[in-house]
Enzyme design. Structure first.
Site, short mmCIF file in Angstrom:
data_model
loop_
_atom_site.label_atom_id
_atom_site.label_comp_id
_atom_site.label_asym_id
_atom_site.label_seq_id
_atom_site.Cartn_x
_atom_site.Cartn_y
_atom_site.Cartn_z
CG ASP A 143 1.82 -1.21 3.37
OD1 ASP A 143 1.16 -0.88 4.37
OD2 ASP A 143 1.42 -2.03 2.53
CD GLU A 196 -8.02 -12.00 2.28
OE1 GLU A 196 -7.48 -10.98 1.82
OE2 GLU A 196 -8.23 -12.16 3.50
CE LYS A 203 -12.40 -8.56 5.98
NZ LYS A 203 -11.32 -7.87 6.69
CG ASP A 245 -3.91 -10.08 2.29
OD1 ASP A 245 -3.14 -9.64 3.16
OD2 ASP A 245 -4.99 -9.54 2.01
CD GLU A 247 -8.58 -8.25 -0.98
OE1 GLU A 247 -7.62 -7.64 -1.51
OE2 GLU A 247 -8.51 -8.77 0.14
CG MET A 257 -1.24 -6.05 -6.32
SD MET A 257 -1.33 -5.43 -4.62
CE MET A 257 -2.02 -6.83 -3.76
CG ASP A 278 -6.21 -11.71 7.05
OD1 ASP A 278 -7.01 -12.12 6.19
OD2 ASP A 278 -6.12 -10.50 7.37
CG ASP A 327 -10.06 -10.44 8.06
OD1 ASP A 327 -9.75 -11.47 7.45
OD2 ASP A 327 -9.62 -9.31 7.77
CG HIS A 352 -1.77 -1.02 1.53
ND1 HIS A 352 -1.41 -2.15 2.21
CD2 HIS A 352 -3.07 -1.17 1.22
CE1 HIS A 352 -2.45 -2.95 2.31
NE2 HIS A 352 -3.46 -2.40 1.72
CG ASP A 370 -5.23 -11.03 -1.50
OD1 ASP A 370 -4.28 -10.95 -2.31
OD2 ASP A 370 -5.71 -10.05 -0.92
CG HIS A 383 -11.83 -11.22 2.35
ND1 HIS A 383 -11.34 -10.15 1.66
CD2 HIS A 383 -11.14 -11.25 3.53
CE1 HIS A 383 -10.41 -9.54 2.38
NE2 HIS A 383 -10.26 -10.21 3.52
C1 GLT Z 1 -5.84 -5.56 4.41
C2 GLT Z 1 -6.97 -6.46 4.00
C3 GLT Z 1 -6.61 -7.28 2.83
C4 GLT Z 1 -6.39 -6.51 1.58
C5 GLT Z 1 -5.23 -5.60 1.67
C6 GLT Z 1 -5.15 -4.76 0.43
S1 GLT Z 1 -5.19 -4.67 3.10
O1 GLT Z 1 -4.82 -6.29 4.99
O2 GLT Z 1 -7.32 -7.27 5.12
O3 GLT Z 1 -7.53 -8.30 2.60
O4 GLT Z 1 -6.09 -7.41 0.54
O5 GLT Z 1 -5.68 -3.50 0.60
MN MN Z 2 -6.68 -9.45 0.92
MN MN Z 3 -8.43 -10.80 5.01
#
Ligand code: GLT
Ligand code: MN
Ligand code: MN
Length: 388
Positions: A58, A218, A184, A288, A182, A89, A258, A256, A55, A246, A221
């Site tokens: 970042d 993702e 969510k 991700d 993306e 990306m 991750d 969430d 980003h 992702d 998500h």
């Molecule tokens: C953040 C989010 C991710 C996205 C990122 C891109 S930022 O961490 O949870 O799923 O892909 O903006």
């Molecule tokens: Mn993501």
């Molecule tokens: Mn996520």
């Protein structure tokens, strides 16, 4: 047996925000001191990754001067050159700063909507400078907690106009970006707009340049929404829209998470990897994800290596599935086709419809036919558990 070593052709990438996640959550503060972007690139090289994504913030603090930005960019480019890590990306942080508390492109405040556009095109400049070809949009704050104050129709219109603006900007500047949306379902907003990959695919068709825009699904998500991720990926692939992915993991019905790729839903992720490998997906494989809050720096390396290793193990399992005579024999039985129905398939014609109407089907016999999915599925389980 494969050595499960990541190689550049696997296109494994990590966001600067992933391995660098400080472990902050709504109930507790950071537990790790973030590495600098340069240190992060070196860590990624050490674990064998191919690419790094970022980003804008970042890399460049939101209040940096132009001179500071140039200095950071020079240092980052040196780290990329020293390590051979590429930037496939880039994306914009449109969720962290308080200015985005009511959304970015869908904020009710026109100043915020305009600022979000400014921030994005500046960030597109940075990404292009570093060679990024995919530009991701994750609308973390694009949503509501209450629908009393924001029109979902206005929000859709504002988001569409913003994307049309960025497509034209990319064309104008000759950046050659492919945009990847993306989805969510929720978090950090109560409800996010366009909450699934399927919703994004429908939205893309309404844009001025739909050919420039695809999706970045993702794992976590779609799973948060209780959906089958691989099915969403297949739909995106079929539409020619799988521009990026992702990879991570998620326990259904939770916050969430991750998690490290493949750490939770091994079977679903096996079918995902099998799908990507079977169709020949060739875009970046972006993890991700982030390490557990309990991890230290050494454990973060284990986390990153683990994402890639599990992908490669599942890839090997997929090749075994495809080469397994018993599995393939069952599949042949399941998909048996003597061609007798061919005259009824394919494109419509009046004759075809007439012949189909007249055909006598033995419905009771057809209804008696079962499928050996239990046998097949157990072979998959045996394969995944390493006894086959
Ligand atoms: C953040 C989010 C991710 C996205 C990122 C891109 S930022 O961490 O949870 O799923 O892909 O903006
Ligand atoms: Mn993501
Ligand atoms: Mn996520």
């Amino acid at each position: 047996m494969a050595d499960y070593q990541p190689k550049p052709e696997h296109k494994f990438s990590f966001g600067l925000w992933t391995v660098n996640n400080p472990g902050r959550d709504p109930f507790g503060d950071a537990v790790r001191t973030p590495m600098s972007p340069v240190e992060t690139v070196h860590l990624l090289a050490e674990v064998g990754a191919w690419g790094v994504n970022f980003h804008d913030n970042d890399l460049i603090p939101i209040d940096a001067t132009h001179a500071q930005e140039r200095q950071i960019m020079a240092g980052f480019q040196k780290a990329l050159a020293d390590t051979g890590i590429v930037v496939p990306m880039a994306t914009t942080n449109l969720f962290f700063d308080p200015v985005f508390r009511d959304g970015a492109f869908t904020s009710n405040d026109p100043k915020v909507r305009a600022y979000a556009r400014q921030k994005t095109i500046r960030s597109m400049d940075l990404g292009a400078e570093l060679g990024a070809k995919v530009y991701v949009f994750w609308g973390g704050r694009e949503g509501t907690e209450t629908d009393s104050g924001k029109s979902a129709l206005d929000a859709g219109k504002w988001f569409r106009e913003a994307l049309n603006f960025f497509c034209e900007y990319s064309i104008d500047q000759g950046y050659g970006y492919k945009f990847a949306l993306e989805a969510k379902p929720n978090e950090p907003r109560g409800d996010l707009y366009l909450p699934t990959t399927g919703a994004m695919l429908g939205f893309i068709a309404t844009l001025d340049h739909p050919e420039m825009v695809g999706v970045n699904p993702e794992v976590a998500h779609e799973t948060m929404a209780g959906l089958n991720f691989m099915h969403a990926v297949a739909q995106a692939w079929d539409a020619g829209k799988l521009f990026h992915i992702d990879l991570n993991d998620q326990n259904i019905g939770r916050y969430d998470q991750d998690f490290r790729f493949g750490s939770h839903n091994i079977k679903q992720n096996f079918f995902l990897v099998k799908f990507l490998e079977d169709v020949g997906y060739d875009a970046p494989r972006h993890f991700d994800a982030h390490a557990y809050r309990s991890s230290d720096t050494e454990d973060i390396k284990a986390f990153a290596r683990g994402c890639m290793r599990t992908y490669l193990i599942l890839k090997e399992k997929a090749a075994r599935f495809n080469a397994d005579a018993e599995i393939q024999a069952l599949l042949a039985e399941i998909k048996a086709d003597d061609g007798a129905m061919d005259p009824f398939f394919g494109k419509y014609s009046a004759e075809k419809a007439k012949a189909l109407k007249a055909h006598m089907f033995d419905r009771p016999a057809m209804g008696k036919r079962g499928q050996p999915y239990e046998r097949l599925d157990q072979l998959v389980i045996d394969l995944l558990l390493g006894v086959r």
